[in-house]
Structures are given as C-alpha cells and as structure tokens.
Design a protein around this motif. Structure first.
Motif, PDB file in Angstrom:
ATOM      1  N   GLY A 273     -11.227  -4.136  -8.820  1.00  0.00           N
ATOM      2  CA  GLY A 273     -10.058  -3.322  -9.090  1.00  0.00           C
ATOM      3  C   GLY A 273     -10.397  -1.880  -9.421  1.00  0.00           C
ATOM      4  N   VAL A 274     -11.515  -1.659 -10.148  1.00  0.00           N
ATOM      5  CA  VAL A 274     -11.875  -0.287 -10.512  1.00  0.00           C
ATOM      6  C   VAL A 274     -12.249   0.518  -9.268  1.00  0.00           C
ATOM      7  CG1 VAL A 274     -14.323  -0.812 -10.939  1.00  0.00           C
ATOM      8  CG2 VAL A 274     -13.219   1.090 -12.149  1.00  0.00           C
ATOM      9  N   GLU A 275     -12.830  -0.131  -8.255  1.00  0.00           N
ATOM     10  CA  GLU A 275     -13.143   0.587  -7.011  1.00  0.00           C
ATOM     11  C   GLU A 275     -11.873   0.910  -6.233  1.00  0.00           C
ATOM     12  OE1 GLU A 275     -17.118  -0.435  -4.952  1.00  0.00           O
ATOM     13  OE2 GLU A 275     -16.413  -2.336  -5.805  1.00  0.00           O
ATOM     14  N   ILE A 276     -10.887   0.022  -6.273  1.00  0.00           N
ATOM     15  CA  ILE A 276      -9.611   0.320  -5.608  1.00  0.00           C
ATOM     16  C   ILE A 276      -8.957   1.528  -6.257  1.00  0.00           C
ATOM     17  CG2 ILE A 276      -7.305  -0.580  -5.139  1.00  0.00           C
ATOM     18  CD1 ILE A 276      -8.537  -3.350  -4.866  1.00  0.00           C
ATOM     19  N   LEU A 277      -9.050   1.614  -7.617  1.00  0.00           N
ATOM     20  CA  LEU A 277      -8.527   2.796  -8.306  1.00  0.00           C
ATOM     21  C   LEU A 277      -9.284   4.057  -7.891  1.00  0.00           C
ATOM     22  CD1 LEU A 277      -8.004   1.348 -11.908  1.00  0.00           C
ATOM     23  CD2 LEU A 277      -6.255   1.816 -10.187  1.00  0.00           C
ATOM     24  N   ALA A 278     -10.599   3.922  -7.725  1.00  0.00           N
ATOM     25  CA  ALA A 278     -11.397   5.069  -7.297  1.00  0.00           C
ATOM     26  C   ALA A 278     -10.980   5.530  -5.906  1.00  0.00           C
ATOM     27  CB  ALA A 278     -12.879   4.697  -7.316  1.00  0.00           C
ATOM     28  N   ASN A 279     -10.691   4.575  -5.011  1.00  0.00           N
ATOM     29  CA  ASN A 279     -10.214   4.958  -3.682  1.00  0.00           C
ATOM     30  C   ASN A 279      -8.847   5.634  -3.754  1.00  0.00           C
ATOM     31  OD1 ASN A 279     -11.950   4.037  -1.235  1.00  0.00           O
ATOM     32  ND2 ASN A 279     -12.122   2.328  -2.689  1.00  0.00           N
ATOM     33  N   GLY A 280      -8.002   5.174  -4.697  1.00  0.00           N
ATOM     34  CA  GLY A 280      -6.726   5.850  -4.887  1.00  0.00           C
ATOM     35  C   GLY A 280      -6.910   7.294  -5.321  1.00  0.00           C
ATOM     36  N   LEU A 281      -7.849   7.549  -6.256  1.00  0.00           N
ATOM     37  CA  LEU A 281      -8.151   8.924  -6.665  1.00  0.00           C
ATOM     38  C   LEU A 281      -8.683   9.746  -5.490  1.00  0.00           C
ATOM     39  CD1 LEU A 281      -9.784   8.493 -10.191  1.00  0.00           C
ATOM     40  CD2 LEU A 281      -7.709   9.771  -9.631  1.00  0.00           C
ATOM     41  N   HIS A 282      -9.536   9.132  -4.690  1.00  0.00           N
ATOM     42  CA  HIS A 282     -10.076   9.815  -3.501  1.00  0.00           C
ATOM     43  C   HIS A 282      -8.949  10.262  -2.575  1.00  0.00           C
ATOM     44  CE1 HIS A 282     -11.892  10.222   0.457  1.00  0.00           C
ATOM     45  NE2 HIS A 282     -11.211   9.157   0.869  1.00  0.00           N
ATOM     46  N   ASN A 283      -7.957   9.386  -2.326  1.00  0.00           N
ATOM     47  CA  ASN A 283      -6.837   9.740  -1.457  1.00  0.00           C
ATOM     48  C   ASN A 283      -5.982  10.843  -2.068  1.00  0.00           C
ATOM     49  OD1 ASN A 283      -6.220   7.646   1.032  1.00  0.00           O
ATOM     50  ND2 ASN A 283      -7.471   6.712  -0.566  1.00  0.00           N
ATOM     51  N   ALA A 284      -5.748  10.759  -3.380  1.00  0.00           N
ATOM     52  CA  ALA A 284      -4.887  11.748  -4.035  1.00  0.00           C
ATOM     53  C   ALA A 284      -5.555  13.125  -4.088  1.00  0.00           C
ATOM     54  CB  ALA A 284      -4.530  11.264  -5.435  1.00  0.00           C
ATOM     55  N   LEU A 285      -6.854  13.167  -4.364  1.00  0.00           N
ATOM     56  CA  LEU A 285      -7.550  14.452  -4.475  1.00  0.00           C
ATOM     57  C   LEU A 285      -7.656  15.150  -3.121  1.00  0.00           C
ATOM     58  CD1 LEU A 285     -10.419  13.419  -6.928  1.00  0.00           C
ATOM     59  CD2 LEU A 285      -8.481  14.918  -7.440  1.00  0.00           C
ATOM     60  N   GLY A 286      -7.955  14.407  -2.061  1.00  0.00           N
ATOM     61  CA  GLY A 286      -8.134  15.024  -0.746  1.00  0.00           C
ATOM     62  C   GLY A 286      -6.947  14.874   0.178  1.00  0.00           C
ATOM     63  N   GLN A 287      -5.836  14.352  -0.337  1.00  0.00           N
ATOM     64  CA  GLN A 287      -4.648  14.098   0.488  1.00  0.00           C
ATOM     65  C   GLN A 287      -5.015  13.294   1.745  1.00  0.00           C
ATOM     66  OE1 GLN A 287      -1.355  14.821  -0.370  1.00  0.00           O
ATOM     67  NE2 GLN A 287      -2.409  15.187  -2.320  1.00  0.00           N
ATOM     68  N   HIS A 288      -5.728  12.218   1.502  1.00  0.00           N
ATOM     69  CA  HIS A 288      -6.164  11.359   2.598  1.00  0.00           C
ATOM     70  C   HIS A 288      -5.230  10.167   2.819  1.00  0.00           C
ATOM     71  CE1 HIS A 288      -9.705  13.729   2.882  1.00  0.00           C
ATOM     72  NE2 HIS A 288     -10.265  13.294   1.763  1.00  0.00           N
ATOM     73  N   TRP A 289      -4.044  10.221   2.251  1.00  0.00           N
ATOM     74  CA  TRP A 289      -3.101   9.127   2.477  1.00  0.00           C
ATOM     75  C   TRP A 289      -2.823   8.983   3.970  1.00  0.00           C
ATOM     76  CZ3 TRP A 289      -2.824   6.659  -1.899  1.00  0.00           C
ATOM     77  CH2 TRP A 289      -2.834   7.361  -3.109  1.00  0.00           C
ATOM     78  N   ILE A 290      -2.711   7.759   4.403  1.00  0.00           N
ATOM     79  CA  ILE A 290      -2.446   7.506   5.822  1.00  0.00           C
ATOM     80  C   ILE A 290      -0.937   7.421   6.027  1.00  0.00           C
ATOM     81  CG2 ILE A 290      -2.769   5.879   7.722  1.00  0.00           C
ATOM     82  CD1 ILE A 290      -5.402   5.084   6.409  1.00  0.00           C
ATOM     83  N   ARG A 291      -0.443   8.271   6.903  1.00  0.00           N
ATOM     84  CA  ARG A 291       0.997   8.338   7.156  1.00  0.00           C
ATOM     85  C   ARG A 291       1.361   7.482   8.369  1.00  0.00           C
ATOM     86  NH1 ARG A 291      -0.911  13.356   6.742  1.00  0.00           N
ATOM     87  NH2 ARG A 291      -0.566  13.782   8.959  1.00  0.00           N
ATOM     88  N   THR A 292       2.539   6.941   8.333  1.00  0.00           N
ATOM     89  CA  THR A 292       3.069   6.183   9.478  1.00  0.00           C
ATOM     90  C   THR A 292       4.389   6.817   9.902  1.00  0.00           C
ATOM     91  OG1 THR A 292       4.177   4.631   7.979  1.00  0.00           O
ATOM     92  CG2 THR A 292       1.990   4.020   8.781  1.00  0.00           C
ATOM     93  N   PRO A 293       4.586   7.074  11.203  1.00  0.00           N
ATOM     94  CA  PRO A 293       5.855   7.656  11.661  1.00  0.00           C
ATOM     95  C   PRO A 293       7.020   6.702  11.431  1.00  0.00           C
ATOM     96  CG  PRO A 293       4.144   7.809  13.351  1.00  0.00           C
ATOM     97  CD  PRO A 293       3.649   6.868  12.301  1.00  0.00           C
ATOM     98  N   HIS A 294       8.222   7.233  11.607  1.00  0.00           N
ATOM     99  CA  HIS A 294       9.419   6.397  11.553  1.00  0.00           C
ATOM    100  C   HIS A 294       9.306   5.300  12.613  1.00  0.00           C
ATOM    101  CE1 HIS A 294      13.704   5.289  11.984  1.00  0.00           C
ATOM    102  NE2 HIS A 294      13.806   5.682  10.716  1.00  0.00           N
ATOM    103  N   PHE A 295       9.872   4.147  12.316  1.00  0.00           N
ATOM    104  CA  PHE A 295       9.671   3.005  13.213  1.00  0.00           C
ATOM    105  C   PHE A 295      10.228   3.278  14.613  1.00  0.00           C
ATOM    106  CE2 PHE A 295      13.977   2.213  11.848  1.00  0.00           C
ATOM    107  CZ  PHE A 295      14.578   1.527  12.886  1.00  0.00           C
ATOM    108  N   LEU A 296      11.271   4.109  14.741  1.00  0.00           N
ATOM    109  CA  LEU A 296      11.787   4.447  16.064  1.00  0.00           C
ATOM    110  C   LEU A 296      10.808   5.332  16.827  1.00  0.00           C
ATOM    111  CD1 LEU A 296      15.579   5.079  15.359  1.00  0.00           C
ATOM    112  CD2 LEU A 296      14.522   3.104  16.445  1.00  0.00           C
ATOM    113  N   VAL A 297      10.182   6.268  16.110  1.00  0.00           N
ATOM    114  CA  VAL A 297       9.167   7.120  16.741  1.00  0.00           C
ATOM    115  C   VAL A 297       7.978   6.261  17.189  1.00  0.00           C
ATOM    116  CG1 VAL A 297       7.574   9.045  16.387  1.00  0.00           C
ATOM    117  CG2 VAL A 297       9.878   9.121  15.404  1.00  0.00           C
ATOM    118  N   THR A 298       7.566   5.332  16.328  1.00  0.00           N
ATOM    119  CA  THR A 298       6.473   4.431  16.693  1.00  0.00           C
ATOM    120  C   THR A 298       6.824   3.608  17.925  1.00  0.00           C
ATOM    121  OG1 THR A 298       5.744   4.272  14.390  1.00  0.00           O
ATOM    122  CG2 THR A 298       5.050   2.521  15.873  1.00  0.00           C
TER     123      THR A 298
END
Length: 652
Positions: A273-298
């Motif tokens: 769990g602590v590593e999952i939290l670390a990955n969350g910090l990594h995404n938040a600091l570098g804006q590495h969140w993975i985006r998904t388009p609207h389902f109609l666009v997909t």
C-alpha cells in the motif's frame, strides 16, 4: 433469367460488390461503435484491462527522486523485536526525518496503547516539532475512522488511504477525495501535497470531480528508492538523504500491511500500500495521470481502424489485405503505447481489434456470396440460352447445390465447357472456311471452265458434277445444323419405350444392312423400357450409331443391338465386328469434324459430325456414352439412359 443477364451485361457484379462493401462497412463500424460504448456489457473491459497493464508496463518512467520510502521490512522487525512498534519508536524516526519536506506515516493509530500510554504523547510531541507529518484516515462502511485525537491534532494533515479497487480487485486509479457522512475528505496524497507546499497541484485534484484518476506506475514492486526502517534509526542513513523529499513510511514486511494487485502485477508479486501511495504522489507531482476520452469519442476513434481495414479489403487482394490487417494491429498497439507514454492518454483498443477481426470474415463471406451468386447467374444465363448442358454438372439436392464445393465444381466444369466451346468455334470456322467452301469452289470452277472452254463438256456430265458438289454442301450444312440443334435446342421430353424405339431404328436401317448382306440382331426388347426423352433427337442419335456399325462392318457381317437394365439406368449396346479403333482414335472419337482412315479407299463418306451429335443428345438426356474397341476386332458403343421413375435427375 433475362434480368440476370441484364445485370451481367450492365456491370451488375460491380454494383453488387459496392453495395455489399457498404453493407459490411456499416455493420462492422456499427458493431465496433456499440462494442466500445457498451464494453462492460460485453465483458470487453477485461481485455482492455489486460492490454492496459501490458501497455503500462512498457510505458513506465523512472521514479522521481523527490519521493522516497522508509520501509518496515523483515530485517527491521527482527532488530526492533516487536510488532506493533512502540509509538515512541516512530517519534525517534521522525527526529531523523526532520529535513524532509513532508512525512506520511502509513500506520493507522486508531487504538490506544495501554502498555505504553506515555508513547502517544511522545509521538504527538514529535509530530508537532516536525510540523509536516500526515496521518492516514480509513473509510469503513461510509464512516471515517480517525486516529487518536491527540495524534490527529498534532498532525499537519490527514488523508484517506483506502485503495480504489476495480471490478477485478486491481488498483488502477486513485480517488482525489471521498464524499463521506462528515463531508468531503481529501486523499492521503492530496494531504501530502498540501503539507509539502504544492498547493496548486493539490487544488487541481480537489477542483475536479470524484471520478478516480488512472495512475501510471513507475514500475513493479521495489521501484522507488527505499531505506530500511532500522537503518534510518541507527543513523546508517544520514538525515541529509531526506532533505527536501516527500517521505512515506510504511510496512513492507511479509504478512504486514496491505498488499494489492496493480496492472503491472500480473501473476507476480503484489504491491504494498505504501508503494501505491508513492505512485500516487508521482502522478500528482508530474501530472502523469492517465486520461481517457469521453466514451463517444473513444467509440468513434475505435471505428477508424475498422474503416481503414474495410478500404483495404475493397481495394487489395486477400493476401495483401491480411498483411495490412496485421500491420494495422501492430500500429494500434504502437499508437496506444505512444499515447500512454508521451501523452498520458488511454483508449481501450479491444473494440477496434474485435471490429477488425469481424470485418475480415464478414467481407470474405459477402464477397464470396456475391461472386458465387454472380457465377450462378452467369451459368444460368448460359443454360437458358442452351449454350451448355446441365446434365454435365452434378445433380444433388438443393442444400448441396448451394454449397461452395459444388459451386466451384460447377464453375470448373462450366469453364471446361467454355474452353470446349471455343475449340468448337475454331473448328466450325475451319469447317466453314474449308469444307463448306470446297464444294462451292468446285461448282464455280466448273461453271467458269464451261464458259471459257473451247470444247465444253457434255451438259449431263457437267450437271452430274455440279449435283455431287451441291449435295456435299447440303450434307455439310444439314450435319452442322443438326449438331447445333442437338446441343442447344430445347428438348421435347415425353415418356417413351426404348425397346420399341430401338426396334424401330433397326427396322429403318434394314434396307442399308440388307444391301450389304449384314444381319442385325436385336436382343432384350421383349419388355418395355421407359425413359423421358425427345424421341426425334434420340432416334437420330441411335440411328447414327446403327448406320456407323453398318458402314464399318465387313460384307456379310453381323451387328448386335442389345437393351438391358442396370440399376437405375437402361443400357443400349451397338456391337459390330468391323475394323475397330486404336486408343488414340477413341480419345478423339466424339469431337466434331474428326474422321479417321480418310486415306483408306473404301472408307465410308461422312463429315465427322455424326458421333458428336450422338454425344450431345445423350448428355442432354442425362445419360452417358462410352465405347470399347480393338483394331481388327470391332467396336461396341454403349449408351446409358436414366430409368423413368427411378429417382434419377430429370433431363433437360
């Protein structure tokens, strides 16, 4: 049939294929669109999750140096000697982490410590002195479970550490905040950002909705920089190692803490769990969140590869189309990797892949059906024009007749007939250019000679020669016309008795046989032998066989005409004891305009169309003809015709 013929002449196949292609494109793209929109209903999300994990594993990034983990591993537990650790020990750890920008303790301090009641105050004081410590909250049945009040007051921030599990119990995303009975509560990562001074990034997470954010992972378990808990306590790791860092402290020992599956886990080791939290910090600091388009666009984007495949199928050969499809599948995976690695975008490819897989067999099916129907129309048109013999093709039930193998056999035999027709046309042209012209040229030469000669021939002698040439021309024309009618003219089918017909044919040929003192023996005609036939055509064919037997038999010879039943067929045999034939002659016997032994002085006159007519008539009646012969031993012609009412195919 006329409509089909018109379609053939007016390019009906091209229009049909265009319509079929548009239909396949519409169906394939619509199915892809619906599969993408309702992927959860079709369980396609499982395939998407599998591909997501594989793509994510190939798109991992180096872990950020700003985030480190202090892990309570097995060695640390062995050295410290007890679990749970005294809270005073955690206070000592915080003293070693005084240079950290923020410290997140991934330990739930929900219960009191009756054995060491003073430790709670010690930890609270250490947290206050540090000033940048974040403690976890836990949501259970919609209620938030808080740490001990003294510790909660001393913490610089509080946040929920609950993992967001997917339907398959895999952690792929993080909820930025939770709506609870106490209101909106931030996630542990958001609280860490606040305490560390990253207010803008924390605010971005709060400003969005409660939709979970897909996380990119830096790698599998053990990817972040980790320091053992015991080594930090004994100053083996200097305090400067944590200067300006976001430090997470959590359990990493076996059987301690939480271990959850992540997309990178596969069948390997789960992630703590602590590593999952670390990955969350990594995404938040570098804006590495993975985006998904609207389902109609997909859904619309998923239809593009299907459209490209359909265009390739329409324009390219099957082999090249297959290569294009394979290349496009590879490009889809590469494109998804590029989108995730460099643009942090994920578009589920399962609908597009399934659409491509459906397009190829769907188009192959419709193309085959359209082509085969056109072939059927072409063949039916030829049969309607009496250009081919239906009996030469297999006569099966309707289900078999519409099968692909039967149609291919039908087409193959039709092509053979077409090639044969081309050969016959060439022979006919040679016949018209040579055989038909020869007697006419003779007549013209005689006329010119009579006009210009100083000593004209006797008129009766001249007329006799002209008559012979004219009669030869008439015989040629009559034989040619009879063969053409036998091959193409519609048959007038009626129930006839072959026994009576054979006897009648032999009676008609008796004068010719008597002239040469040849005996004709008729056998097996005592009982009726009914079949469906055109009596005039069949009489002419049998007459040709008997005439040939008489002409090629020696003086004072004998001919046998037999009729017998054999299964569902009547078999007629015409046997003579004439000169016979070689195997090479037999192979060319039924071809038009073919005559043998022309150089023999007593060779019977003829033009080589009689046996070709016999074969055409027999085949059109659904029968078979064969011959057995040896040079000097005579010949036996055998004609087989279906018995009327036996279930055999009705002739046309």
């Amino acid at each position: 049939m006329q409509v089909r013929g018109a379609l053939i002449k007016d390019g009906g196949l091209d229009r049909r294929l265009r319509v079929e292609w548009l239909l396949v494109v519409s169906i394939a793209m619509l199915l892809t669109f619906l599969l993408s929109c309702f992927s959860h209903n079709f369980a396609l999300h499982r395939l998407d999750h599998l591909l997501y994990g594989q793509t994510l594993a190939l798109a991992t990034r180096p872990p950020p140096e700003e985030v480190v983990i202090v892990v309570l591993d097995d060695d640390s537990i062995d050295e410290l000697g007890q679990w749970p650790l005294r809270r005073a020990v955690h206070a000592e750890l915080l003293a070693r982490l005084h240079l950290a920008k923020a410290v997140g303790l991934d330990f739930v301090f929900r219960d009191a410590s009756p054995a060491y009641p003073q430790d709670e105050s010690i930890l609270a004081q250490a947290m206050s002195r540090h000033g940048r410590v974040v403690l976890p909250l836990v949501v259970d049945d919609g209620r938030v479970l808080w740490p001990r009040p003294i510790l909660a007051q001393a913490a610089a921030g509080l946040g929920i550490i609950n993992a967001h599990l997917g339907p398959d119990s895999v952690v792929r995303a993080m909820k930025p905040y939770w709506q609870t009975a106490q209101g909106k509560v931030d996630h542990f990562v958001v609280a860490m950002l606040d305490v560390a001074g990253h207010d803008s990034k924390a605010q971005q997470l709060r400003a969005g909705d409660e939709t979970p954010r897909l996380m990119s992972f830096v790698g599998g378990p053990g990817s972040f920089k980790m320091y053992p808990y015991a080594r930090v306590l004994d100053d083996s790791v200097p305090s400067e190692a944590f200067e300006g860092k976001l430090v997470l402290v959590g359990a990493w020992a076996s059987a301690l803490g939480d271990a959850l599956s992540v997309p990178l886990s596969g069948t390997g080791e789960p992630m703590s769990g602590v590593e999952i939290l670390a990955n969350g910090l990594h995404n938040a600091l570098g804006q590495h969140w993975i985006r998904t388009p609207h389902f109609l666009v997909t859904a619309l984007l998923s239809t593009l590869p299907v459209l490209m495949v359909c265009i390739a199928l329409r324009r390219l050969s099957p082999r090249r189309s297959l290569l294009v499809i394979l290349g496009l599948v590879v490009l889809i995976f590469i494109a998804h990797w590029v989108l995730m690695r460099y643009f942090h975008v994920w578009i589920g490819p399962s609908a597009a892949l399934l659409g491509i897989m459906l397009a190829y067999p769907l188009w192959s099916w419709r193309l085959q059906e359209a082509a085969l129907k056109q072939v059927d129309a072409e063949l039916d048109s030829l049969y309607a024009q009496h250009l081919m013999h239906f009996q030469a093709l297999p006569q099966d039930d309707i289900a078999v007749r519409h099968s692909l193998p039967h149609r291919l056999v039908r087409l193959h035999q039709a092509m053979g007939m077409v090639r044969q027709a081309i050969g016959l046309r060439e022979e006919a042209l040679r016949f018209l250019s040579h055989d038909m012209r020869s007697p006419q040229n003779t007549i013209l030469a005689l006329v010119q000679l009579q006009r210009r000669s100083r000593s004209p021939k006797d008129q009766m002698q001249l007329l006799d020669r002209i008559e012979r040439s004219a009669c030869r021309t008439l015989r040629l024309v009559d034989g040619f016309v009879r063969l053409a009618r036998a091959e193409s003219m519609e048959l007038n089918l009626n129930e006839i008795d072959l026994a009576g017909l054979l006897q009648s044919v032999c009676d008609e040929q008796w004068p010719m046989a008597h002239h040469r003192n040849i005996t004709i023996s008729v056998e097996g005609v005592e009982r009726p032998a009914f079949t469906m036939a055109d009596e005039d055509q069949l009489r002419r064919a049998l007459g040709n066989l008997v005439t040939n037997a008489i002409q090629y038999s020696p003086q004072d010879g004998r001919i046998w005409c037999r009729l017998r039943g054999q299964g569902s067929e009547w078999v007629i045999e015409i046997e003579d004891k004439g000169r016979g034939m070689t195997a090479d002659q037999i192979s060319r016997l039924f071809h038009p305009f073919r005559r043998f032994d022309a150089e023999v002085p007593d060779n019977p006159a003829g033009i080589g169309l009689g046996l070709a007519l016999v074969r055409a008539v027999v085949l059109r009646h659904g029968g078979r003809i064969s011959v057995e012969s040896q040079p000097g031993q005579g010949s036996t012609f055998r004609v087989s015709l279906p018995v009327f009412g036996s279930g055999a195919a009705t002739p046309r």
